[in-house]
Design a protein around this motif. Structure first.
Motif, short mmCIF file in Angstrom:
data_model
loop_
_atom_site.label_atom_id
_atom_site.label_comp_id
_atom_site.label_asym_id
_atom_site.label_seq_id
_atom_site.Cartn_x
_atom_site.Cartn_y
_atom_site.Cartn_z
N ILE A 1 0.62 -1.04 -0.21
CA ILE A 1 0.34 -0.04 -0.09
C ILE A 1 0.77 1.57 -0.26
O ILE A 1 1.83 1.53 0.54
CB ILE A 1 -1.21 -0.11 1.32
CG1 ILE A 1 -1.52 -0.88 1.03
CG2 ILE A 1 -1.55 1.50 1.28
CD1 ILE A 1 -2.65 -0.93 0.35
N ALA A 2 0.21 2.43 -1.02
CA ALA A 2 1.27 2.97 -1.02
C ALA A 2 3.10 2.63 -0.92
O ALA A 2 3.78 3.52 -0.83
CB ALA A 2 0.94 4.61 0.24
N ASN A 3 3.59 2.30 -1.62
CA ASN A 3 4.75 1.34 -1.50
C ASN A 3 5.32 0.91 -0.21
O ASN A 3 6.81 1.54 -0.03
CB ASN A 3 5.54 2.42 -1.99
CG ASN A 3 5.10 2.26 -3.92
OD1 ASN A 3 4.86 1.38 -4.62
ND2 ASN A 3 5.01 3.37 -4.49
N HIS A 4 4.61 1.25 0.84
CA HIS A 4 5.35 0.96 2.17
C HIS A 4 5.40 -0.31 2.11
O HIS A 4 4.30 -1.42 2.47
CB HIS A 4 4.07 1.60 3.63
CG HIS A 4 4.41 3.52 3.53
ND1 HIS A 4 4.49 3.57 3.86
CD2 HIS A 4 2.78 3.95 2.44
CE1 HIS A 4 5.10 5.29 3.71
NE2 HIS A 4 3.36 4.63 3.33
N ASN A 5 6.87 -0.81 2.97
CA ASN A 5 7.09 -2.22 3.05
C ASN A 5 6.15 -3.05 3.96
O ASN A 5 6.06 -3.91 4.12
CB ASN A 5 8.13 -1.81 3.02
CG ASN A 5 9.23 -1.70 1.40
OD1 ASN A 5 8.86 -2.11 1.04
ND2 ASN A 5 11.11 -1.90 2.40
N GLU A 6 5.93 -2.17 4.92
CA GLU A 6 5.57 -2.50 6.64
C GLU A 6 4.03 -2.35 6.25
O GLU A 6 3.04 -2.76 6.73
CB GLU A 6 5.60 -2.35 7.45
CG GLU A 6 4.79 -0.17 7.28
CD GLU A 6 5.82 0.74 6.63
OE1 GLU A 6 5.02 2.35 6.66
OE2 GLU A 6 6.21 0.04 5.57
#
Length: 251
Positions: A214-219
């Motif tokens: 999501i939104a390029n967030h790895n977490e």
């Protein structure tokens, strides 16, 4: 992989026997309008610590967070039951709740409320973050993953009250939908946002086809999972009941 007819039949019989033995006392039924509040409360408790929802509405006080989730799920259950009475399910007095659909747009939660209503609940910044980032992050990849399946079922949310877990309620709800899918020869799609959810759905034969951040967030990973029908052949009409009448203009 193509399987022979006897294999399909044996697998299905085996799964139904397992369901009958382990979940014979669990009755899956639609959520009636009088139980929408109770069902929404169940999903609110189940998703109170959801990472992605928490990211969208970070900074909100606990009471406001719960109000948002409750309103979201109540609207989602209402919308599902208007499409078909079968699309919002519950077990044991709403101790467990599941939403699903055969709509290819899926059950993405930002769509359950208008931007304006979301903004009133969580503020414009969080509302725009939810609508612009969460849904679109998975939509493109979902279309790619399901490109060979013109008809498929999407499981939206499965929630069990925390103190009622490990009693087979989640399995009963999922198996109910899988039986519908197998009867119509439809694959089933679901998005799993944490390792425990991935393991849960793998138990039913779902396989991870792609992972989106999501939104390029790895977490904030989301596993896009698919379970193919256990019976081969062309998809047939899904046997579902019509939606309830919106006689009181809904919620």
């Amino acid at each position: 992989m193509s399987l022979t007819a006897p294999t399909f039949d044996n697998h299905r019989i085996s799964r139904k026997i397992t369901i009958n033995i382990n979940q014979h006392s669990i009755n899956v039924r639609p959520v009636i309008k009088g139980a929408f509040k109770e069902a929404a409360n169940t999903l609110t408790e189940a998703y109170s610590a959801d990472t992605i929802m928490g990211w969208c509405i970070r900074g909100l006080e606990r009471k406001k967070h719960e109000e948002f989730l409750y309103t979201l799920f109540k609207n989602m259950i209402n919308a599902s039951s208007l499409q078909s009475r079968d699309f919002a399910l519950q077990v044991e007095g709403c101790k467990g709740v599941l939403t699903w659909t055969n709509n290819h747009n899926g059950s993405s939660w930002p769509r359950a409320l208008s931007t304006a209503k979301l903004a009133r609940l969580i503020g414009w910044t969080s509302a725009l973050r939810a609508i612009i980032k969460v849904g679109p992050s998975c939509d493109k990849m979902r279309r790619k993953v399901m490109t060979d399946h013109p008809q498929f079922i999407t499981i939206g949310y499965v929630g069990i009250l925390p103190h009622e877990r490990h009693k087979g309620y989640g399995s009963a709800l999922v198996n109910h939908v899988l039986n519908k899918a197998d009867e119509a020869k439809h694959p089933v799609y679901v998005e799993a946002a944490d390792p425990n959810s991935v393991k849960f759905f793998e138990h039913f034969g779902f396989k991870v086809q792609a992972t989106v951040f999501i939104a390029n967030h790895n977490e904030l990973p989301v596993a896009l999972m698919v379970r193919l029908p256990t019976v081969s052949g062309s998809p047939e009409r899904l046997r579902i009941r019509p939606g309830r009448r919106d006689s009181d203009n809904s919620l």
